[in-house]
Design an enzyme around this catalytic site. Sequence first.
Site, PDB file in Angstrom:
ATOM      1  N   PRO A 185       5.326  -0.006  -2.646  1.00  0.00           N
ATOM      2  CA  PRO A 185       5.832   0.746  -1.484  1.00  0.00           C
ATOM      3  C   PRO A 185       5.214   0.184  -0.207  1.00  0.00           C
ATOM      4  O   PRO A 185       4.002  -0.005  -0.138  1.00  0.00           O
ATOM      5  CB  PRO A 185       5.322   2.171  -1.750  1.00  0.00           C
ATOM      6  CG  PRO A 185       4.133   2.005  -2.646  1.00  0.00           C
ATOM      7  CD  PRO A 185       4.400   0.781  -3.473  1.00  0.00           C
ATOM      8  N   GLN A 218       8.231   7.548  -3.017  1.00  0.00           N
ATOM      9  CA  GLN A 218       6.824   7.906  -2.793  1.00  0.00           C
ATOM     10  C   GLN A 218       6.709   9.058  -1.806  1.00  0.00           C
ATOM     11  O   GLN A 218       7.382   9.082  -0.775  1.00  0.00           O
ATOM     12  CB  GLN A 218       6.037   6.708  -2.258  1.00  0.00           C
ATOM     13  CG  GLN A 218       4.551   7.029  -2.216  1.00  0.00           C
ATOM     14  CD  GLN A 218       3.704   5.895  -1.688  1.00  0.00           C
ATOM     15  OE1 GLN A 218       3.727   5.593  -0.496  1.00  0.00           O
ATOM     16  NE2 GLN A 218       2.947   5.268  -2.564  1.00  0.00           N
ATOM     17  N   CYS A 226      -2.872   4.638   0.482  1.00  0.00           N
ATOM     18  CA  CYS A 226      -2.664   4.093   1.824  1.00  0.00           C
ATOM     19  C   CYS A 226      -3.831   4.433   2.733  1.00  0.00           C
ATOM     20  O   CYS A 226      -4.176   5.610   2.886  1.00  0.00           O
ATOM     21  CB  CYS A 226      -1.370   4.645   2.403  1.00  0.00           C
ATOM     22  SG  CYS A 226      -0.960   3.904   3.969  1.00  0.00           S
ATOM     23  N   ASP A 281      -3.046  -8.705  -3.673  1.00  0.00           N
ATOM     24  CA  ASP A 281      -3.228 -10.144  -3.464  1.00  0.00           C
ATOM     25  C   ASP A 281      -2.568 -11.022  -4.525  1.00  0.00           C
ATOM     26  O   ASP A 281      -3.040 -12.133  -4.775  1.00  0.00           O
ATOM     27  CB  ASP A 281      -4.722 -10.493  -3.386  1.00  0.00           C
ATOM     28  CG  ASP A 281      -5.411  -9.866  -2.183  1.00  0.00           C
ATOM     29  OD1 ASP A 281      -4.705  -9.250  -1.359  1.00  0.00           O
ATOM     30  OD2 ASP A 281      -6.639  -9.981  -2.072  1.00  0.00           O
TER      31      ASP A 281
END
Length: 353
Positions: A43, A97, A127, A229
Amino acid sequence: MSNPWLNHRAGRRAASAPESAIRDNQPMNIGPYRIDPPLVLAPMAGVTDRAFRVLCRRLGAGLAVSEMTSDDPRMWKTEKSRTRMDHAGEPGPVSVQIAGHDPLALAAAARHNVDQGAQIIDINMGCPAKKVCKVDAGSALLRDEALVARICEAVVASVPMPVTLKIRTGWSRDLRNGVAVARIAEASGIAALAVHGRTREDRFEGKAEYATIAAIKQGVRIPVIANGDIRTPQQARTVLAETGADALMIGRAAQGRPWIFAEIQHYLATDTALPPPAAKWVGQLLAEHLGELYRLYGEAHGVRIGRKHIRWYCEDHPGADRFWTEICSVSRAPEQLSRVAAFFSGGELLQVA
Ligand SMILES: Cc1cc2nc3c(=O)[nH]c(=O)nc-3n(C[C@H](O)[C@H](O)[C@H](O)COP(=O)(O)O)c2cc1C
């Protein structure tokens, strides 16, 4: 769009590939849904709108999670929320979400999104954005494990759909409580867990670490999705090996490169890399993407949203910086499209400008 490059779908597993569910192209299950391949678009607010999710699904993502939606009903009537909650034509399972900090409000938001077509509800505890954390939502929730439990239980009880949770490895480097949070989530009925390999304190700094994700995978029986990553198919393989995760979640590396899912799937299955797509094909894909943005947001807003995507798609191509500066002054869709077409078929407009 017919595209021979896409026919490079994952083939048979190379004889030498190590054993692992994902390397065998085994799908992951989230409740009744098979996530096949087990590669998930992360998301990303402002990025993973319906246009981008549909594109990523077509190019190899087995699941694409929506941008976060607020648990505040006052926000649901805004144009932004209405666009975020529009799932028309989206391939299932549709994962939406929700973000907030109040268990009852999140439960109501889950129900509301199910009414709008959500088939999986994902709770945002990952987040670190200030506007999310300052109201103690997102990754700020990780420091309050009792609240994590109350939220998970309330949301799971509110909808018949599977509920997933997205977390970081912990609140801070000193409180890397990802395993404890994961166990709470599992006990609360969460169907799968996505883990970004950074703490809230790390924000996006430094490198993602995978040891905590591996510990979480060892600590729970629900599917674990490793995130952070993963930028190349080779890194995807490394992260799988280091975490033993059931699936991988890709965020920033899919920006301007939605075909990364097909690349990873192919590499994991065959041990060989797909050739890079031709510039012209990328240009056509971008044009399609822009067309969907215009349809979703209308021309003026769609052109503005399209600019950042254009920048990402162009990044690796010669003359990208100058082209992007020029395209920022374009406000009409036909001109944006024709300039993109020219850039990707030789950059003629760059030379003229
Ligand atoms: C622009 C942007 C927006 C994001 N928005 C969200 C969000 O709405 N919800 C969420 O849980 N994570 C969000 N994230 C975090 C990503 O889902 C992901 O965990 C993070 O980018 C690490 O994965 P990556 O290294 O593959 O990008 C966002 C990240 C970016 C870059």
